[in-house]
Enzyme design. Structure first.
Site, short mmCIF file in Angstrom:
data_model
loop_
_atom_site.label_atom_id
_atom_site.label_comp_id
_atom_site.label_asym_id
_atom_site.label_seq_id
_atom_site.Cartn_x
_atom_site.Cartn_y
_atom_site.Cartn_z
N LEU A 7 70.66 10.50 -127.11
CA LEU A 7 71.43 9.28 -127.35
C LEU A 7 72.59 9.17 -126.36
O LEU A 7 72.80 8.12 -125.75
CB LEU A 7 71.95 9.24 -128.79
CG LEU A 7 72.80 8.03 -129.17
CD1 LEU A 7 72.07 6.72 -128.91
CD2 LEU A 7 73.24 8.12 -130.63
N TYR A 8 73.33 10.26 -126.19
CA TYR A 8 74.47 10.27 -125.28
C TYR A 8 74.02 9.96 -123.85
O TYR A 8 74.62 9.12 -123.16
CB TYR A 8 75.16 11.62 -125.35
CG TYR A 8 76.36 11.76 -124.45
CD1 TYR A 8 77.53 11.04 -124.69
CD2 TYR A 8 76.35 12.64 -123.37
CE1 TYR A 8 78.64 11.19 -123.87
CE2 TYR A 8 77.45 12.81 -122.56
CZ TYR A 8 78.60 12.07 -122.80
OH TYR A 8 79.69 12.22 -121.99
N ALA A 9 72.97 10.64 -123.41
CA ALA A 9 72.48 10.42 -122.05
C ALA A 9 71.98 8.99 -121.85
O ALA A 9 72.09 8.43 -120.75
CB ALA A 9 71.37 11.41 -121.72
#
Length: 245
Positions: free
Chosen positions: A152-154
């Site tokens: 999700l962060y990436a």
């Protein structure tokens, strides 16, 4: 002082990398708007360190358009212009595909993508030729060792990389340069949160220098992109990670 007379907005500037950036650009002569979400004491402490004549603290949720408008308006009311925008505020939700909820997805993209996008849009209306936008990406986007939990962060930071590439062409028509910094693991509260000492030790060992970056080292790279020496650098994502990725 290479940034003397410049007015800079730094979101998420009450701690971590944002705080280090605010202090560094102020040391270069800039006037700084310290944006914070909830902790007024830490934001006020940064203002005091810089000096109340050259810094103000503005509470705003950097993921909400109405708050972004208020942040921009407060900056122009106080300093009369905006030269540089550094949308540093961000969140790190460790989620793989199965664990990601719609709420997680919307929150992560609101803070990490929507906020920088619309802050830049609003601020650019007040920025002269020669202005700068410095976005915050991550070396996670290019790291071979990355785990599934960073999906999700990436994904949000991948959007930042594309914003950097295309926004540089968009705002280049106004003479504004757009770049991004991609830090590796850096010693901040957000990075350490939820990680065991065993995990931290293993991450340190992936770096040839056997350590994490310091917020001040990231701030130095940001200061370069804000200054005159970077006048022909635009559309670039600069990795600041000690050869970790």
């Amino acid at each position: 002082m290479s940034l003397s007379g410049k007015v800079i907005i730094v979101t998420g500037a009450s701690r971590g990398i944002g705080k280090a950036i605010a202090i560094r650009v102020a040391a270069e002569g800039a006037k700084v708007v310290i944006n914070y979400l909830s902790n007024s004491k830490t934001a006020d402490a940064v203002v005091e360190q810089i000096g109340a004549d050259r810094a103000i603290a503005v509470q705003a949720d950097a993921s909400k358009i109405t708050d972004i408008d208020r942040l921009v308006d407060a900056t122009v009311a106080k300093f009369g212009k905006i030269d540089i925008v550094i949308p540093n505020a961000g969140i790190l939700l460790v989620r793989d595909l199965e664990a990601t909820s719609e709420e997680d997805f919307d929150k992560a993209f609101a803070v990490n993508v929507k906020g920088p996008y619309f802050l830049t849009q609003r601020a650019a209306r007040h920025m002269p030729a020669g202005g700068r936008v410095v976005l915050i990406s991550t070396s996670v986007n290019s790291a071979s060792w990355i785990s599934a939990g960073y999906l999700l962060y990436a994904s949000t930071k991948g959007a930042i990389d594309q914003m950097t590439r295309v926004m540089a062409k968009d705002l280049g028509r106004k003479g504004i340069l757009v770049n991004a910094i991609a830090p590796g693991p850096t010693e901040t509260e957000m990075f350490f949160e939820g990680k065991s000492e065993q995990l931290l030790d293993s991450l340190r060992k992936t770096n040839p220098f056997n350590r994490f970056g310091q917020p001040e080292e990231i701030a130095s790279a940001v200061a370069f992109l804000c200054g005159s020496d970077s006048s022909w650098v635009s559309g670039q994502v600069v990795r600041v990670n000690g050869a970790m990725a």
